[in-house]
Design an enzyme around this catalytic site. Sequence first.
Site, PDB file in Angstrom:
ATOM      1  N   LEU A   1       0.876  -1.158   0.000  1.00 46.33           N
ATOM      2  CA  LEU A   1       0.000   0.000   0.000  1.00 46.33           C
ATOM      3  C   LEU A   1       0.918   1.214   0.000  1.00 46.33           C
ATOM      4  O   LEU A   1       1.899   1.251   0.751  1.00 46.33           O
ATOM      5  CB  LEU A   1      -0.890   0.024   1.256  1.00 46.33           C
ATOM      6  CG  LEU A   1      -1.923  -1.098   1.393  1.00 46.33           C
ATOM      7  CD1 LEU A   1      -2.674  -0.961   2.706  1.00 46.33           C
ATOM      8  CD2 LEU A   1      -2.903  -1.092   0.217  1.00 46.33           C
ATOM      9  N   ASP A   2       0.609   2.205  -0.833  1.00 47.17           N
ATOM     10  CA  ASP A   2       1.496   3.358  -0.888  1.00 47.17           C
ATOM     11  C   ASP A   2       1.357   4.212   0.373  1.00 47.17           C
ATOM     12  O   ASP A   2       0.465   3.997   1.203  1.00 47.17           O
ATOM     13  CB  ASP A   2       1.274   4.163  -2.166  1.00 47.17           C
ATOM     14  CG  ASP A   2      -0.112   4.794  -2.252  1.00 47.17           C
ATOM     15  OD1 ASP A   2      -0.559   5.403  -1.268  1.00 47.17           O
ATOM     16  OD2 ASP A   2      -0.745   4.686  -3.320  1.00 47.17           O
ATOM     17  N   LYS A   3       2.235   5.178   0.488  1.00 48.52           N
ATOM     18  CA  LYS A   3       2.311   6.013   1.691  1.00 48.52           C
ATOM     19  C   LYS A   3       0.989   6.680   2.031  1.00 48.52           C
ATOM     20  O   LYS A   3       0.631   6.838   3.204  1.00 48.52           O
ATOM     21  CB  LYS A   3       3.402   7.072   1.499  1.00 48.52           C
ATOM     22  CG  LYS A   3       3.637   7.971   2.697  1.00 48.52           C
ATOM     23  CD  LYS A   3       4.777   8.941   2.417  1.00 48.52           C
ATOM     24  CE  LYS A   3       5.045   9.844   3.612  1.00 48.52           C
ATOM     25  NZ  LYS A   3       6.174  10.785   3.354  1.00 48.52           N
TER      26      LYS A   3
END
Length: 231
Positions: free
Chosen positions: A103-105
């Site tokens: 999951l991205d930031k």
Amino acid sequence: MRRLDQLLANLGYCSRREARAWIQAGRVTVRGRATDDFGAKADPADVRVDGEPLDHPAGLLLLVHKPVGLVCSHDEREGPNVYSLLPPRWRARNPQVTSIGRLDKDTSGLLLLTDQSALVHRLTSPKHKVPKVYRATVNADLTPALVTLFAGGTLQLKNEKAPCAPAELKIISPREAELTLTEGRYHQVRRMLASQGAEVMALHRARFGPLELGDLAPGQWRELPLDTFPP
């Protein structure tokens, strides 16, 4: 059966050199007996450190509620990461604990962490088609036409050789939607919606396969049985 010094080092207790000192100091027992042979092989179930059983010798599988602001990389140059949520000993394991997919930031929600490389490969393989459910808030009204488009398996993203697999879109409100994917391309939800003029302002993964977060708070985790995803 595994070498005692290697076993302790791989489970994150200490370095192999430190493990040898622990063993020679009598801190490690095998079937109730101390041994000074750090090269001896033993069944992890028979080993105790300071009288306590070994910490998850068979492996780890964790369900984490990832908060916004953390990355899924081990590279500290990329900023604070999800592994900082775990006990230090787990972060020192070898093989290291890693995420199953990413999951991205700026995305929150359900993330699985494990030190079982075979499980990572299996659950991220496109052929297994594990469904993942995302909730997105966008900056433009969503139309029913998107439901048909995403379900058709014809949407071609920029710089991609193949169209996206069919995906289920449920419009919750004009600017909120739930999207179910069975693949995991780079920033896929954001790119799919952006291709139709809807920039994602907030993104949350609510489900991975049969798993949901329940009442797990952001930044918290819970252990899962290693057989949660049978072969």
